[in-house]
Motif scaffolding. Structure first.
Motif, PDB file in Angstrom:
ATOM      1  N   ILE A  23       9.068 -10.934   7.817  1.00 12.48           N
ATOM      2  CA  ILE A  23      10.496 -11.242   7.653  1.00 12.48           C
ATOM      3  C   ILE A  23      10.826 -12.420   8.557  1.00 12.48           C
ATOM      4  N   HIS A  27      16.287 -14.739   7.197  1.00 12.57           N
ATOM      5  CA  HIS A  27      16.536 -13.534   6.411  1.00 12.57           C
ATOM      6  C   HIS A  27      17.017 -12.383   7.282  1.00 12.57           C
ATOM      7  N   SER A  30      20.724 -12.982   7.519  1.00  6.56           N
ATOM      8  CA  SER A  30      21.467 -12.592   6.317  1.00  6.56           C
ATOM      9  C   SER A  30      21.482 -11.074   6.135  1.00  6.56           C
ATOM     10  N   GLU A 360       8.083 -17.462   4.207  1.00  6.69           N
ATOM     11  CA  GLU A 360       9.419 -17.586   3.614  1.00  6.69           C
ATOM     12  C   GLU A 360       9.463 -16.952   2.224  1.00  6.69           C
ATOM     13  N   SER A 363       8.947 -13.073   2.602  1.00  2.88           N
ATOM     14  CA  SER A 363      10.125 -12.468   3.225  1.00  2.88           C
ATOM     15  C   SER A 363      11.277 -12.336   2.238  1.00  2.88           C
ATOM     16  N   LEU A 364      11.440 -13.327   1.381  1.00  7.08           N
ATOM     17  CA  LEU A 364      12.514 -13.260   0.384  1.00  7.08           C
ATOM     18  C   LEU A 364      12.330 -12.048  -0.525  1.00  7.08           C
ATOM     19  N   VAL A 367      13.294  -8.910   1.344  1.00  9.32           N
ATOM     20  CA  VAL A 367      14.754  -8.780   1.386  1.00  9.32           C
ATOM     21  C   VAL A 367      15.296  -8.238   0.070  1.00  9.32           C
TER      22      VAL A 367
END
Length: 407
Positions: A23, A27, A30, A360, A363-364, A367
């Motif tokens: 992560i 993120h 957010s 990145e 991690s998205l 999320v």
């Protein structure tokens, strides 16, 4: 999610060549806005691709002690001596495809699973968090394909006595990798790629940036070319049903022993093999050791799948980011660099060569596809990925009990 505070931890990776993070700081920022009751705590790290300060600026805590975290994320296998009793862990455990063959017991994996059971850990493996069609929500496959392809092309340059490019991990930027390839003309190669998922898509994504031409499987077999070419064989192209002329992917997944490889004629034409397919121990190998005597053109194998003694027999061990290549003879004995041997690239940690960009993307998906179902109502994906809980294996993974009980 109710008003209960949930403390999420992120471990410091044990491997010194592992720079990814599950992560990323943006993120975390957010997530803290969307879920105010989440608290993030990270073990400090000097090798993680994002700095401790970047995480602190996102609102996370930096603390060696993760005992207050109920859910703990990592990337690769976590050293068993650092596992904390009664916690939920998410990482790539690499235990899903293990074999019960007593001659193939991996003591590290066995010890990891024993610790998970003894410490009553809830182990969730990223690889098995899937939708109802069995498609994975998570993976570093695209970047494994990109870096595996780049490394294999670099090895080709070395084997065919051309000036190699700068190493990917030193460049550490995807667009710069692409720029390097755009300005380079490769010799007349015939490259064969196996697979039809994220990994093979990453390979082809990078090859499209080169001067190479994509050809069909029939053209690959039957035509001669004056330019470097590549051909992607999907599962239906290199696997055949032993009892029928038809091919059904779901049947292959459920009954792999009823199938065999159909790749040998393509391999006879190839100078380079890039393996980017998914493999299960019950699935057929792409080729066998004795086939090498007939693969006279094959000079380079880029094994992104990196299953030791798996579908690609030349992969007798994994290699490292620092030393990505080794050479084997036709009997797959490792040899010194040799014009008569086959050059092998089998790095088992490829996405860590572009760690920030790979993290990145991963991690998205954490999320969007994991955390909401982990802290709210699960639609089945988290349960499907749960290997063990409260001191026992879940029914789907009960075969692992026999594995850890082998002496």
């Amino acid at each position: 999610m109710d008003n209960q505070i949930t403390n999420i931890g992120i471990v410091r990776e044990s491997r010194i060549d592992e720079h990814r993070s599950p992560i990323i700081p943006q993120h975390i920022e957010s997530l803290r806005i969307k879920y105010p009751n989440l608290i993030f705590t990270l073990q400090p790290s000097n090798t993680r691709c994002y700095s401790n300060e970047e995480y602190e600026n996102s609102g996370a805590n930096i603390n060696e002690d993760l005992s207050s975290s109920s859910i703990i994320f990592g990337v690769k296998e976590i050293d068993r001596k650092f596992l904390i009793n009664n916690k939920t862990y998410l990482f790539f455990s690499h235990t899903f495809k293990i074999s019960n063959d007593k001659n193939e017991i991996d003591e590290n994996k066995r010890d990891l699973l024993l610790s998970v059971i003894d410490k009553k850990i809830r182990l969730i493996d990223y690889e098995n968090i899937r939708d109802k069609s069995t498609a994975r929500y998570l993976g570093f496959g695209r970047f494994a394909g990109i870096i595996g392809c780049y490394n294999t092309l670099n090895l080709c340059l070395e084997v065919f006595q051309k000036q190699p490019l700068a190493r990917a991990y030193k460049i550490n930027n995807y667009q710069r990798l692409v720029s390097n390839l755009k300005n380079l003309y490769f010799p007349k190669l015939k490259i064969l790629i196996t697979g039809d998922g994220r990994v093979s898509n990453g390979v082809i994504e990078l090859l499209k940036e080169t001067n190479m031409k994509e050809v069909s499987k029939n053209e690959f077999l039957n035509n001669n070319f004056d330019v470097p070419i590549y051909c992607n064989l999907k599962t239906i192209d290199y696997i055949k049903n032993n009892f029928s002329d038809s091919f059904n992917l779901n049947d292959f997944i459920n009954n792999p022993k009823n199938y065999s490889s159909n790749a040998i004629n393509y391999l006879k034409k190839a100078n380079v093999l890039i393996s980017a397919h998914y493999w299960d121990p019950d699935s057929p190998k792409i080729f066998e050791v004795n086939d090498l005597q007939n693969l006279l053109n094959l000079k380079v194998v880029g094994d992104i799948t990196c299953d030791i003694n798996g579908s690609i027999p030349t992969t007798i061990r994994s290699s490292t980011i620092e030393n990505p290549n080794y050479w084997v003879d036709k009997n797959i004995n490792e040899i010194a660099k040799n014009d008569e041997g086959i050059a092998v690239m089998a790095v088992d940690n490829l996405p860590s060569e572009l760690p920030r960009e790979a993290s990145e993307e991963f991690s998205l998906n954490i999320v969007n596809e994991v955390i909401p179902f982990l802290i709210n109502k699960d639609d089945g994906r988290i349960l499907n990925g749960t290997i063990a809980s409260n001191g026992s294996f879940l029914e789907k993974y009960h075969y692992l009990k026999d594995y850890i009980n082998h002496v």
